[in-house]
Design a protein around this motif. Sequence first.
Motif, PDB file in Angstrom:
ATOM      1  N   GLN A  69       0.766  -1.177   0.015  1.00 14.83           N
ATOM      2  CA  GLN A  69      -0.131  -0.160   0.087  1.00 14.83           C
ATOM      3  C   GLN A  69       0.982   1.417  -0.041  1.00 14.83           C
ATOM      4  OE1 GLN A  69      -1.673  -1.623   3.607  1.00 14.83           O
ATOM      5  NE2 GLN A  69      -3.737  -2.000   2.503  1.00 14.83           N
ATOM      6  N   PHE A 150      -8.283   3.689   2.282  1.00 11.20           N
ATOM      7  CA  PHE A 150      -8.929   3.033   1.190  1.00 11.20           C
ATOM      8  C   PHE A 150      -9.733   4.169   0.363  1.00 11.20           C
ATOM      9  CE2 PHE A 150     -12.214   0.712  -0.901  1.00 11.20           C
ATOM     10  CZ  PHE A 150     -11.495  -0.059  -1.830  1.00 11.20           C
ATOM     11  N   THR A 195      -9.961  -3.046   1.919  1.00  9.76           N
ATOM     12  CA  THR A 195     -10.437  -2.977   0.552  1.00  9.76           C
ATOM     13  C   THR A 195     -11.963  -3.211   0.294  1.00  9.76           C
ATOM     14  OG1 THR A 195      -9.816  -4.265  -1.531  1.00  9.76           O
ATOM     15  CG2 THR A 195      -9.972  -5.681   0.401  1.00  9.76           C
ATOM     16  N   PRO A 243      -1.501  -6.387   2.114  1.00 13.71           N
ATOM     17  CA  PRO A 243      -2.603  -6.373   1.228  1.00 13.71           C
ATOM     18  C   PRO A 243      -3.344  -7.761   0.835  1.00 13.71           C
ATOM     19  CG  PRO A 243      -1.083  -6.030  -0.217  1.00 13.71           C
ATOM     20  CD  PRO A 243      -0.274  -6.183   0.975  1.00 13.71           C
TER      21      PRO A 243
END
Length: 386
Positions: A69, A150, A195, A243
């Motif tokens: 990220q 996000f 996510t 992730p």
Amino acid sequence: MKGALTVRALAAMALVATGALLAGCADDVAKPTPLEPLAAKISGHQVWKLSLGGAAFSSITGSAGFGAQGLAVAGSNFVIGALNGVLVSVDADSGRENWRADVGGRLSTGVGSDGRFSAVVTRDGDLVTLDGGKILWRQHLESAVVTAPFVAGERVFVLGVDRSVQAFDALDGKKLWVYAKPGDALTLSQAGVLTSYQDTLLFGLGARLTALDPLKGTVRWEVPVAAPRGTNEVERLADLVGPAARVGSTYCIRAFQNGIGCVDAERVTALWSINTGGAQAIGADEDYVFSGDASDRLSARRRANGESLWLSDKFQNRKLSGMLSIGKVVVFGDYEGNVHFLDRTTGTPLLRLPTDGSAVVGAPVRAGNTLAVTTKDGSVFAFRPE
């Protein structure tokens, strides 16, 4: 509430310090496996490099870095967040700079971006959101944050170390909702899972993949990725590590030092889960799931059922990064800055490319035909395997 959040954050920081101490002790005993001579079996080369002035990416959240990220993919661009608070957008193919901005403080997270809006959190606890290279707004957060925000649907979502989730309007910074559930006092200070799947926000709540309504912040479902085990609170810590590796509706994820598994978000079910150590993100594709354990032994498993396919001890104790499956190869880095390309079906080394000699942190990311990694010394290297 504020006091409780502080206790959890301090507990997480203590865990990181303990982990670093144990890692240091292990390093005195477990020597890295020397790399074997390798004649390249596929071609690939570096296409560009971006140095961010020694802004060590891994310093943001300790030795684990802040995961892939820190280097966000936004269409045909990479958006990079460096420790010193500089954000840069570059064209993935050429490395040409699109814009650069300084958010005015050192970062505690990587960057999240949807291509228009980008967001980071500073060590002072400020959530900063930009439109292109222009700062739109900043909001102070009460909870510590180490996971990149996000950004989707003109909203910015933030996952706290205390496992709370907050949603903000990307245009004006208005707080829209907060989800907070009382939980364990000890949580992981490493980038977690945040996510989405279709119109659902996904995040890691302990060892469970949890789905929220992004408009209301209410829970839609939860699926366990692993079953925490151990005799004490530290051993049972099993927060999901980001992730997540997504293939269609399937998300394959590591639960810190407890296991790996895959969840089908469409069917809302766990496909499989196995107990295994390890702390870095795993990789996945249509057929396989790739992971390293606590000693950096590598394995490949069938994505559908977790069946073991191959094991490799060629990279033991080399402090491997997270993994990415791309085409016919699986890619990862090591503590000496090497980027390794292995045959995904056999684990055979095919290519090895150097960076700057410092550790590759996080996991490789891909935009189009370009693969990029970040290093501890603050550089981004872009490669094009052929």
